[in-house]
Design a protein around this motif. Structure first.
Motif, mmCIF file in Angstrom:
data_model
loop_
_atom_site.group_PDB
_atom_site.id
_atom_site.type_symbol
_atom_site.label_atom_id
_atom_site.label_comp_id
_atom_site.label_asym_id
_atom_site.label_seq_id
_atom_site.Cartn_x
_atom_site.Cartn_y
_atom_site.Cartn_z
ATOM 1 N N VAL A 39 9.309 19.193 18.842
ATOM 2 C CA VAL A 39 8.671 17.891 18.611
ATOM 3 C C VAL A 39 7.204 18.070 18.226
ATOM 4 O O VAL A 39 6.631 17.250 17.518
ATOM 5 C CB VAL A 39 8.814 16.990 19.861
ATOM 6 C CG1 VAL A 39 8.026 15.716 19.725
ATOM 7 C CG2 VAL A 39 10.281 16.692 20.114
ATOM 8 N N LEU A 40 6.606 19.172 18.673
ATOM 9 C CA LEU A 40 5.196 19.416 18.379
ATOM 10 C C LEU A 40 4.971 19.940 16.972
ATOM 11 O O LEU A 40 3.840 19.973 16.502
ATOM 12 C CB LEU A 40 4.607 20.409 19.389
ATOM 13 C CG LEU A 40 4.721 20.018 20.854
ATOM 14 C CD1 LEU A 40 4.084 21.086 21.725
ATOM 15 C CD2 LEU A 40 4.095 18.664 21.111
ATOM 16 N N ALA A 41 6.021 20.366 16.307
ATOM 17 C CA ALA A 41 5.876 20.912 14.958
ATOM 18 C C ALA A 41 5.797 19.770 13.953
ATOM 19 O O ALA A 41 6.642 18.886 13.934
ATOM 20 C CB ALA A 41 7.055 21.820 14.625
ATOM 21 N N ILE A 42 4.752 19.795 13.139
ATOM 22 C CA ILE A 42 4.656 18.817 12.063
ATOM 23 C C ILE A 42 5.728 19.178 11.050
ATOM 24 O O ILE A 42 5.831 20.314 10.604
ATOM 25 C CB ILE A 42 3.256 18.859 11.415
ATOM 26 C CG1 ILE A 42 2.171 18.547 12.441
ATOM 27 C CG2 ILE A 42 3.176 17.901 10.238
ATOM 28 C CD1 ILE A 42 2.251 17.183 13.071
ATOM 29 N N SER A 43 6.527 18.198 10.685
ATOM 30 C CA SER A 43 7.650 18.490 9.806
ATOM 31 C C SER A 43 7.881 17.330 8.860
ATOM 32 O O SER A 43 7.124 16.362 8.825
ATOM 33 C CB SER A 43 8.910 18.743 10.630
ATOM 34 O OG SER A 43 9.290 17.551 11.285
ATOM 35 N N GLY A 44 8.967 17.436 8.148
ATOM 36 C CA GLY A 44 9.334 16.366 7.236
ATOM 37 C C GLY A 44 9.566 15.048 7.936
ATOM 38 O O GLY A 44 9.327 13.983 7.370
ATOM 39 N N GLY A 45 10.006 15.113 9.190
ATOM 40 C CA GLY A 45 10.209 13.875 9.953
ATOM 41 C C GLY A 45 8.917 13.103 10.138
ATOM 42 O O GLY A 45 8.892 11.872 10.037
ATOM 43 N N ASN A 46 7.833 13.808 10.385
ATOM 44 C CA ASN A 46 6.535 13.151 10.520
ATOM 45 C C ASN A 46 6.145 12.445 9.225
ATOM 46 O O ASN A 46 5.611 11.334 9.241
ATOM 47 C CB ASN A 46 5.442 14.165 10.872
ATOM 48 C CG ASN A 46 5.655 14.806 12.206
ATOM 49 O OD1 ASN A 46 6.574 15.602 12.351
ATOM 50 N ND2 ASN A 46 4.827 14.494 13.171
ATOM 51 N N ILE A 47 6.393 13.101 8.110
ATOM 52 C CA ILE A 47 6.059 12.533 6.807
ATOM 53 C C ILE A 47 6.901 11.280 6.562
ATOM 54 O O ILE A 47 6.391 10.256 6.099
ATOM 55 C CB ILE A 47 6.263 13.571 5.681
ATOM 56 C CG1 ILE A 47 5.421 14.834 5.928
ATOM 57 C CG2 ILE A 47 5.986 12.963 4.315
ATOM 58 C CD1 ILE A 47 3.929 14.633 5.939
ATOM 59 N N ALA A 48 8.187 11.340 6.870
ATOM 60 C CA ALA A 48 9.065 10.192 6.670
ATOM 61 C C ALA A 48 8.651 9.009 7.544
ATOM 62 O O ALA A 48 8.619 7.863 7.085
ATOM 63 C CB ALA A 48 10.515 10.583 6.975
ATOM 64 N N ILE A 49 8.312 9.289 8.792
ATOM 65 C CA ILE A 49 7.871 8.223 9.694
ATOM 66 C C ILE A 49 6.583 7.602 9.174
ATOM 67 O O ILE A 49 6.438 6.374 9.120
ATOM 68 C CB ILE A 49 7.700 8.752 11.128
ATOM 69 C CG1 ILE A 49 9.064 9.081 11.724
ATOM 70 C CG2 ILE A 49 6.955 7.744 11.999
ATOM 71 C CD1 ILE A 49 9.007 9.881 13.011
ATOM 72 N N LEU A 50 5.632 8.438 8.771
ATOM 73 C CA LEU A 50 4.369 7.922 8.253
ATOM 74 C C LEU A 50 4.591 7.102 6.988
ATOM 75 O O LEU A 50 4.008 6.024 6.838
ATOM 76 C CB LEU A 50 3.390 9.070 7.985
ATOM 77 C CG LEU A 50 2.023 8.656 7.442
ATOM 78 C CD1 LEU A 50 1.316 7.698 8.392
ATOM 79 C CD2 LEU A 50 1.166 9.885 7.177
ATOM 80 N N ALA A 51 5.430 7.574 6.089
ATOM 81 C CA ALA A 51 5.701 6.822 4.855
ATOM 82 C C ALA A 51 6.290 5.453 5.185
ATOM 83 O O ALA A 51 5.867 4.434 4.626
ATOM 84 C CB ALA A 51 6.644 7.610 3.950
ATOM 85 N N GLY A 52 7.253 5.422 6.101
ATOM 86 C CA GLY A 52 7.848 4.148 6.501
ATOM 87 C C GLY A 52 6.844 3.206 7.133
ATOM 88 O O GLY A 52 6.816 2.004 6.835
ATOM 89 N N LEU A 53 6.013 3.750 8.021
ATOM 90 C CA LEU A 53 4.981 2.925 8.661
ATOM 91 C C LEU A 53 3.993 2.381 7.638
ATOM 92 O O LEU A 53 3.618 1.199 7.687
ATOM 93 C CB LEU A 53 4.234 3.734 9.727
ATOM 94 C CG LEU A 53 4.993 4.027 11.012
ATOM 95 C CD1 LEU A 53 4.194 4.985 11.901
ATOM 96 C CD2 LEU A 53 5.283 2.727 11.761
ATOM 97 N N LEU A 54 3.557 3.239 6.732
ATOM 98 C CA LEU A 54 2.604 2.799 5.706
ATOM 99 C C LEU A 54 3.177 1.671 4.859
ATOM 100 O O LEU A 54 2.520 0.648 4.641
ATOM 101 C CB LEU A 54 2.206 3.970 4.811
ATOM 102 C CG LEU A 54 1.289 5.016 5.427
ATOM 103 C CD1 LEU A 54 1.190 6.235 4.513
ATOM 104 C CD2 LEU A 54 -0.079 4.429 5.707
#
Length: 188
Positions: A45-60
């Motif tokens: 969970v601590l690793a920045i990954s594609g999931g973080n990017i997808a979540i951020l894109a959705g939030l934005l």
């Protein structure tokens, strides 16, 4: 600093965990906490990954929609924010893949183009290999593209099956996990 101010007032350990999750900064995590997270199977969970990017894109995109910023302006602003975030957290194959895929998708939407996600994945892979030809020998490159390809192929195939509504989510998750594991097994 913002995380330390907002979360750190309750617990410096919690602030360190939030900082690791949001921007990949693990400096505040002591060895004991890292060991506990590894033993619990939650260290990933601590690793920045594609999931973080997808979540951020959705939030934005959600925030832009609520603010009334739509169309090209929202897409271009989201691209800028995602690229900035990717630069902040540092590279890595999964971050590079996810960021470039999001940029390609949002740029295409900004000019009213649609394409299957597999085409975007192939284009992004070609771009990253052109930028660094040795990336094809990098296990993280193979893992992130392999997992994404497995999801893009397996999930639509399973969605076409006539499944009862009650079991559909569980079957989709099982099929997605099985497809990813099957494709990544030789790499592992």
């Amino acid at each position: 600093r913002s995380i330390a101010a907002a979360v750190g007032r309750w617990s410096s350990r919690s602030a360190a965990i939030v900082s690791a999750i949001v921007i990949g900064d693990r400096a505040g995590l002591d060895d004991e906490l890292q060991r506990q997270l590894q033993e619990a199977g939650t260290y990933h969970v601590l690793a920045i990954s594609g999931g973080n990017i997808a979540i951020l894109a959705g939030l934005l995109l959600g925030i832009f929609r609520l603010a009334g910023v739509l169309g090209r302006a929202a897409m271009l602003a989201a691209i800028a924010a995602l690229v900035g975030y990717a630069q902040l957290v540092g590279g890595g194959a999964s971050v590079d893949r996810a960021t470039l895929m999001a940029v390609v998708y949002l740029a295409a939407r900004a000019i009213d183009h649609r394409s299957p996600a597999v085409n975007s994945l192939a284009f992004v892979a070609a771009c990253l290999v052109a930028a660094d030809p040795l990336s094809v020998a990098d296990p993280s490159f193979l893992l992130t593209f392999g997992a994404t390809l497995a999801l893009l192929v397996a999930v639509p195939a399973v969605q076409r099956l006539p499944l009862p509504r009650a079991v559909r989510p569980a079957v989709l998750m099982l099929a997605a996990s099985a497809a990813v594991e099957a494709l990544l097994f030789p790499i592992g």
